[in-house]
Design an enzyme around this catalytic site. Structure first.
Site, PDB file in Angstrom:
ATOM      1  CG  MET A  30      -1.916  -1.191   1.155  1.00 59.22           C
ATOM      2  SD  MET A  30      -3.455  -0.903   2.021  1.00 59.22           S
ATOM      3  CE  MET A  30      -2.872  -0.579   3.680  1.00 59.22           C
ATOM      4  CG  LEU A  33       7.377   1.614  -0.862  1.00 64.65           C
ATOM      5  CD1 LEU A  33       8.236   1.424  -2.120  1.00 64.65           C
ATOM      6  CD2 LEU A  33       6.532   0.373  -0.607  1.00 64.65           C
ATOM      7  CG  HIS A  34       8.313   0.280   6.137  1.00 62.10           C
ATOM      8  ND1 HIS A  34       8.563  -1.085   6.126  1.00 62.10           N
ATOM      9  CD2 HIS A  34       6.991   0.412   6.411  1.00 62.10           C
ATOM     10  CE1 HIS A  34       7.456  -1.735   6.409  1.00 62.10           C
ATOM     11  NE2 HIS A  34       6.479  -0.855   6.574  1.00 62.10           N
ATOM     12  N   GLY A  36      10.811  -2.838   5.573  1.00 63.50           N
ATOM     13  CA  GLY A  36      10.054  -4.095   5.535  1.00 63.50           C
ATOM     14  C   GLY A  36       9.638  -4.432   4.112  1.00 63.50           C
ATOM     15  CG  HIS A  37       6.754  -1.927   2.222  1.00 69.01           C
ATOM     16  ND1 HIS A  37       6.741  -0.781   2.971  1.00 69.01           N
ATOM     17  CD2 HIS A  37       5.501  -2.449   2.301  1.00 69.01           C
ATOM     18  CE1 HIS A  37       5.526  -0.599   3.481  1.00 69.01           C
ATOM     19  NE2 HIS A  37       4.759  -1.599   3.105  1.00 69.01           N
ATOM     20  CD  GLN A  61      -6.083  -3.686   2.572  1.00 70.30           C
ATOM     21  OE1 GLN A  61      -5.952  -4.179   1.450  1.00 70.30           O
ATOM     22  NE2 GLN A  61      -5.112  -3.777   3.483  1.00 70.30           N
ATOM     23  CE  LYS A 152       3.576  -4.498  11.652  1.00 67.88           C
ATOM     24  NZ  LYS A 152       2.460  -4.086  10.846  1.00 67.88           N
ATOM     25  CB  SER A 189       2.879   2.510   6.347  1.00 63.40           C
ATOM     26  OG  SER A 189       3.517   1.657   5.417  1.00 63.40           O
ATOM     27  NE  ARG A 190      -2.949   1.702   9.671  1.00 64.38           N
ATOM     28  CZ  ARG A 190      -3.305   0.659   8.914  1.00 64.38           C
ATOM     29  NH1 ARG A 190      -2.639  -0.482   8.988  1.00 64.38           N
ATOM     30  NH2 ARG A 190      -4.331   0.750   8.075  1.00 64.38           N
TER      31      ARG A 190
END
Ligand code: AMP
Length: 294
Positions: A30, A33-34, A36-37, A61, A152, A189-190
């Site tokens: 979504m 990006l960080h 993890g992505h 979602q 995650k 991202s949150r």
């Protein structure tokens, strides 16, 4: 790297690569990006010839009152990070492309069944129907050999894996380990929504999972005892956190375990700091009664 919004162009490019014998790896995201992505992209880069990443904030979602409108969006930044991570095709579909009748007009859905009813599914009704439906649409467009999901969001990965198996998608699913900050907080991202104090307290989430791991490694098997110890740690170290759930559940069906942990399990939690909702988990698998963790 090419940015593509038009699905016909996407199909043509992927088909051209396939004719040359290339395998295709796909990383749905979504955006915002960080690392993890980017670690999913790195696995795809390693294992497949052409890496396709999608960035699409999927409206179906998100529940009413969730953060769809304020979800962080920065396509230029995402494109730079994706390019640097070896993504070949960045798919940026519009809402109209993904939902021709509009998100509210969508009539055909993928119902992922009982696995989607527990944990996140109980807290976010309809969430996994939206996830499963958009993932199936994206897979129909990209038709990859492998698709990459993060541990995650373990329930998402397991629900999608089940959908792909039961609907006979010939796609191989990869579940990639969770990337964490130095203090253990899972990248999300949150996390940008957290203020300084909340961010410090958020380390308690992984600390509670680590406590669960250590107590299982030391021989504890009672799910309730483990959950209570985790809750006590969070109450002590993260007084601003409102816990939605801390649950030990079967890895195969995600049904909460009452009593002894007698099978492979996922220990997961959801916590709110103000309106920011964070989730995390660890998985325990038993080999001859001996626990192993991921
Ligand atoms: P999202 O953009 O949040 O929908 O996430 C896209 C993909 O990245 C999903 O498969 C997530 O599970 C995965 N992901 C998100 N955070 C992490 C993380 N900290 N480590 C590994 N994968 C992650």
């Amino acid at each position: 790297m090419r940015k593509v919004s038009n699905p016909a162009v996407l199909r043509r490019r992927i088909a051209a690569s396939r004719r040359g014998g290339a395998t295709v790896g796909f990383v749905p995201t979504m955006g915002a990006l960080h690392a993890g992505h980017l670690s999913l992209a790195a696995y795809a880069r390693e294992e497949t010839d052409v890496v396709v990443m999608s960035v699409f904030v999927n409206p179906t979602q998100f529940g009413p009152g969730e953060d769809l409108e304020r979800y962080p969006r920065d396509v230029e930044r995402d494109a730079g990070l994706a390019r640097a991570s070896g993504v070949d095709l960045l798919f940026l579909p519009s809402v109209a492309t993904m939902y021709p009748a509009g998100p509210d007009g969508q009539a055909v859905w993928i119902d992922p069944g009982p696995m989607a009813h527990h944990l996140e599914g109980a807290a976010r009704p309809g969430h996994f129907r939206g996830v499963a439906t958009v993932v199936v649409k994206l897979l129909n467009l990209v038709q990859p050999d492998r698709v990459y999901f993060g541990q995650k969001d373990i329930q998402q990965a397991l629900v999608v894996e089940r959908v792909l198996r039961e609907l006979a998608y010939g796609v191989e699913m990869r579940i990639v380990p969770t990337e964490r900050e130095a203090d253990g907080l899972a990248l999300s991202s949150r996390n940008v929504y957290l203020d300084g104090e909340e961010r410090r307290e958020a380390a308690a989430l992984f600390a509670s999972l680590t406590l669960a791991r250590e107590s299982i490694a030391a021989g504890e098997r009672d799910a309730g005892t483990i959950e209570r110890a985790m809750l006590a740690l969070i109450a002590r170290d993260a007084p601003r956190a409102v816990v939605e759930y801390v649950t030990v559940a079967g890895l195969a069906d995600l049904v909460p375990i009452a009593g002894a942990i007698d099978r492979d399990a996922v220990i997961s939690l959801a916590v709110r700091f103000g309106t920011t909702r964070l989730i995390d988990n660890i998985v325990v698998r038993f080999t001859n009664g001996k626990p192993g963790f991921s």
